[in-house]
Design a protein around this motif. Structure first.
Motif, PDB file in Angstrom:
ATOM      1  N   MET A   1      -6.789 -23.026  -9.498  1.00  0.00           N
ATOM      2  CA  MET A   1      -6.371 -22.770 -10.877  1.00  0.00           C
ATOM      3  C   MET A   1      -6.664 -21.316 -11.225  1.00  0.00           C
ATOM      4  SD  MET A   1      -7.296 -24.953 -14.286  1.00  0.00           S
ATOM      5  CE  MET A   1      -6.242 -24.806 -15.712  1.00  0.00           C
ATOM      6  N   LYS A   2      -5.750 -20.697 -11.968  1.00  0.00           N
ATOM      7  CA  LYS A   2      -5.894 -19.291 -12.347  1.00  0.00           C
ATOM      8  C   LYS A   2      -5.806 -19.169 -13.864  1.00  0.00           C
ATOM      9  CE  LYS A   2      -4.157 -14.722 -11.024  1.00  0.00           C
ATOM     10  NZ  LYS A   2      -3.189 -14.016 -10.151  1.00  0.00           N
ATOM     11  N   ILE A   3      -6.841 -18.588 -14.462  1.00  0.00           N
ATOM     12  CA  ILE A   3      -6.933 -18.478 -15.918  1.00  0.00           C
ATOM     13  C   ILE A   3      -7.065 -17.017 -16.316  1.00  0.00           C
ATOM     14  CG2 ILE A   3      -8.223 -19.152 -17.978  1.00  0.00           C
ATOM     15  CD1 ILE A   3      -9.282 -21.555 -16.406  1.00  0.00           C
ATOM     16  N   LEU A   4      -6.227 -16.576 -17.233  1.00  0.00           N
ATOM     17  CA  LEU A   4      -6.354 -15.250 -17.824  1.00  0.00           C
ATOM     18  C   LEU A   4      -7.324 -15.357 -18.992  1.00  0.00           C
ATOM     19  CD1 LEU A   4      -5.579 -12.282 -18.342  1.00  0.00           C
ATOM     20  CD2 LEU A   4      -3.587 -13.126 -19.634  1.00  0.00           C
ATOM     21  N   CYS A   5      -8.453 -14.650 -18.899  1.00  0.00           N
ATOM     22  CA  CYS A   5      -9.481 -14.677 -19.941  1.00  0.00           C
ATOM     23  C   CYS A   5      -9.455 -13.365 -20.704  1.00  0.00           C
ATOM     24  CB  CYS A   5     -10.866 -14.883 -19.319  1.00  0.00           C
ATOM     25  SG  CYS A   5     -11.000 -16.325 -18.256  1.00  0.00           S
ATOM     26  N   ILE A   6      -9.544 -13.452 -22.034  1.00  0.00           N
ATOM     27  CA  ILE A   6      -9.448 -12.260 -22.876  1.00  0.00           C
ATOM     28  C   ILE A   6     -10.479 -12.333 -23.999  1.00  0.00           C
ATOM     29  CG2 ILE A   6      -7.008 -11.814 -22.404  1.00  0.00           C
ATOM     30  CD1 ILE A   6      -6.312 -13.299 -24.987  1.00  0.00           C
ATOM     31  N   SER A   7     -10.893 -11.161 -24.484  1.00  0.00           N
ATOM     32  CA  SER A   7     -11.843 -11.126 -25.602  1.00  0.00           C
ATOM     33  C   SER A   7     -12.002  -9.707 -26.129  1.00  0.00           C
ATOM     34  CB  SER A   7     -13.210 -11.655 -25.136  1.00  0.00           C
ATOM     35  OG  SER A   7     -14.126 -11.732 -26.198  1.00  0.00           O
ATOM     36  N   ASP A   8     -12.157  -9.578 -27.448  1.00  0.00           N
ATOM     37  CA  ASP A   8     -12.664  -8.374 -28.120  1.00  0.00           C
ATOM     38  C   ASP A   8     -11.731  -7.169 -28.193  1.00  0.00           C
ATOM     39  OD1 ASP A   8     -15.747  -8.872 -28.737  1.00  0.00           O
ATOM     40  OD2 ASP A   8     -15.315  -9.766 -26.799  1.00  0.00           O
ATOM     41  N   ALA A   9     -10.904  -6.948 -27.203  1.00  0.00           N
ATOM     42  CA  ALA A   9     -10.037  -5.761 -27.218  1.00  0.00           C
ATOM     43  C   ALA A   9      -8.689  -6.116 -26.605  1.00  0.00           C
ATOM     44  CB  ALA A   9     -10.681  -4.614 -26.440  1.00  0.00           C
ATOM     45  N   THR A  10      -7.604  -5.681 -27.241  1.00  0.00           N
ATOM     46  CA  THR A  10      -6.276  -5.923 -26.695  1.00  0.00           C
ATOM     47  C   THR A  10      -6.051  -5.053 -25.459  1.00  0.00           C
ATOM     48  OG1 THR A  10      -5.304  -4.259 -28.167  1.00  0.00           O
ATOM     49  CG2 THR A  10      -5.320  -6.536 -28.938  1.00  0.00           C
ATOM     50  N   ASP A  11      -5.183  -5.502 -24.600  1.00  0.00           N
ATOM     51  CA  ASP A  11      -4.889  -4.815 -23.350  1.00  0.00           C
ATOM     52  C   ASP A  11      -3.413  -4.438 -23.350  1.00  0.00           C
ATOM     53  OD1 ASP A  11      -4.071  -4.402 -20.563  1.00  0.00           O
ATOM     54  OD2 ASP A  11      -6.082  -5.101 -20.051  1.00  0.00           O
ATOM     55  N   THR A  12      -3.118  -3.172 -23.074  1.00  0.00           N
ATOM     56  CA  THR A  12      -1.727  -2.713 -23.121  1.00  0.00           C
ATOM     57  C   THR A  12      -0.857  -3.395 -22.062  1.00  0.00           C
ATOM     58  OG1 THR A  12      -2.345  -0.820 -21.733  1.00  0.00           O
ATOM     59  CG2 THR A  12      -2.286  -0.474 -24.118  1.00  0.00           C
ATOM     60  N   LEU A  13      -1.451  -3.804 -20.944  1.00  0.00           N
ATOM     61  CA  LEU A  13      -0.678  -4.492 -19.910  1.00  0.00           C
ATOM     62  C   LEU A  13      -0.276  -5.897 -20.360  1.00  0.00           C
ATOM     63  CD1 LEU A  13      -2.476  -3.491 -16.584  1.00  0.00           C
ATOM     64  CD2 LEU A  13      -0.230  -2.738 -17.404  1.00  0.00           C
ATOM     65  N   ILE A  14      -1.181  -6.554 -21.105  1.00  0.00           N
ATOM     66  CA  ILE A  14      -0.871  -7.887 -21.614  1.00  0.00           C
ATOM     67  C   ILE A  14       0.095  -7.788 -22.787  1.00  0.00           C
ATOM     68  CG2 ILE A  14      -1.844  -9.942 -22.700  1.00  0.00           C
ATOM     69  CD1 ILE A  14      -4.437  -9.380 -21.176  1.00  0.00           C
ATOM     70  N   TYR A  15      -0.132  -6.791 -23.628  1.00  0.00           N
ATOM     71  CA  TYR A  15       0.691  -6.582 -24.823  1.00  0.00           C
ATOM     72  C   TYR A  15       1.905  -5.729 -24.458  1.00  0.00           C
ATOM     73  CZ  TYR A  15       0.230  -7.484 -29.863  1.00  0.00           C
ATOM     74  OH  TYR A  15       0.335  -7.991 -31.136  1.00  0.00           O
ATOM     75  N   SER A  16       2.660  -6.160 -23.465  1.00  0.00           N
ATOM     76  CA  SER A  16       3.810  -5.371 -23.017  1.00  0.00           C
ATOM     77  C   SER A  16       4.865  -6.281 -22.415  1.00  0.00           C
ATOM     78  CB  SER A  16       3.367  -4.342 -21.961  1.00  0.00           C
ATOM     79  OG  SER A  16       3.034  -4.998 -20.754  1.00  0.00           O
ATOM     80  N   SER A  17       6.014  -5.709 -22.133  1.00  0.00           N
ATOM     81  CA  SER A  17       7.127  -6.481 -21.585  1.00  0.00           C
ATOM     82  C   SER A  17       6.911  -6.863 -20.130  1.00  0.00           C
ATOM     83  CB  SER A  17       8.425  -5.687 -21.725  1.00  0.00           C
ATOM     84  OG  SER A  17       8.318  -4.453 -21.030  1.00  0.00           O
ATOM     85  N   VAL A  18       5.951  -6.232 -19.455  1.00  0.00           N
ATOM     86  CA  VAL A  18       5.714  -6.552 -18.039  1.00  0.00           C
ATOM     87  C   VAL A  18       4.782  -7.755 -17.883  1.00  0.00           C
ATOM     88  CG1 VAL A  18       6.037  -4.143 -17.387  1.00  0.00           C
ATOM     89  CG2 VAL A  18       3.718  -5.006 -17.772  1.00  0.00           C
TER      90      VAL A  18
END
Length: 233
Positions: A1-18
């Motif tokens: 299983m693969k989980i994308l974990c995020i917290s505290d700060a936005t990431d430009t790679l996640i917040y993008s069309s790619v």
């Protein structure tokens, strides 16, 4: 299983069309808080994956209304048949103060957001208050143990456990009750944020009893083939 974990700060790679291509093989997303709701909505829309989240001590949009929806016994209506609780205008599965079973991934997730009480703001708790939040979920944990053979897979917190990468200032001090919780209920993972890692090479992972404690600041990919064994069956 693969989980994308995020917290505290936005990431430009996640917040993008790619993002859809970059994270196409992710099974779900977990957030430890301090992120805007629109970020979750964007991720869920673009990746078409569930986003499980708790609140931190910042970015508290809709906090009061969402916390009022927490039931007395910690159950979330419909979750056992995978019916996530969502905000009307935003994507995301709210698990702060709840313990839920994700049937699609055979995953038990519990959320305890917020930080140590330091200025009487929302989503802040004393040690005693956080312990009370845990106590409310004990019936659910016992139910899980009986039905699924384990109490919990992943505990999502915002603050870390005491003495495990936390700070000495009151705001960033960790909770002692998280240590006691791990010792008793043995979740596979405790995922937290709150403590910012300016150095991307700084250590993120530590262990306590049978639990891996991971600071998921900004983003972290958790891969574990033993999680979600029934996924895809």
């Amino acid at each position: 299983m693969k989980i994308l974990c995020i917290s505290d700060a936005t990431d430009t790679l996640i917040y993008s069309s790619v993002a859809p291509e970059l994270y196409r093989d992710v099974d779900c997303v977990i957030s430890a808080g301090d992120l805007p709701l629109r970020y979750y909505d964007y991720i869920q829309t673009m990746l078409k994956k569930d986003v499980w989240y708790v609140y931190g001590n910042h970015n508290l949009e809709e906090f009061g209304r969402m916390m009022k929806g927490t039931s007395r016994d910690g159950f979330m209506r419909g979750v056992d048949v995978h019916e996530p609780h969502t905000l009307p205008a935003f994507g995301g599965c709210f698990v702060d103060g709840k313990c839920v079973y994700d049937k699609n991934h055979d995953l038990i997730i519990m959320g305890l957001g917020g930080s140590m009480l330091y200025n009487n703001g929302d989503s802040q708790y004393t040690e005693r208050q956080m312990q009370w939040r845990i106590n409310r979920l004990v019936p659910r944990l016992m139910y899980n143990k009986k039905r699924y053979g384990r109490a919990l897979d992943i505990l999502i917190t915002h603050a870390p456990p005491r003495g495990m990468g936390d700070g000495e200032d009151l705001c960033h001090k960790g909770f002692d009750c998280f240590l006691q919780f791990m010792e008793k209920y043995k979740p596979r993972y405790l995922l937290h944020g709150h403590v910012h890692l300016d150095d991307i090479n700084a250590p993120r992972v530590s262990e306590f009893c049978d639990t891996k404690v991971i600071n998921i600041y900004k983003n972290y990919i958790l891969e574990d083939d033993t999680l979600g064994k029934s996924y895809g069956n």
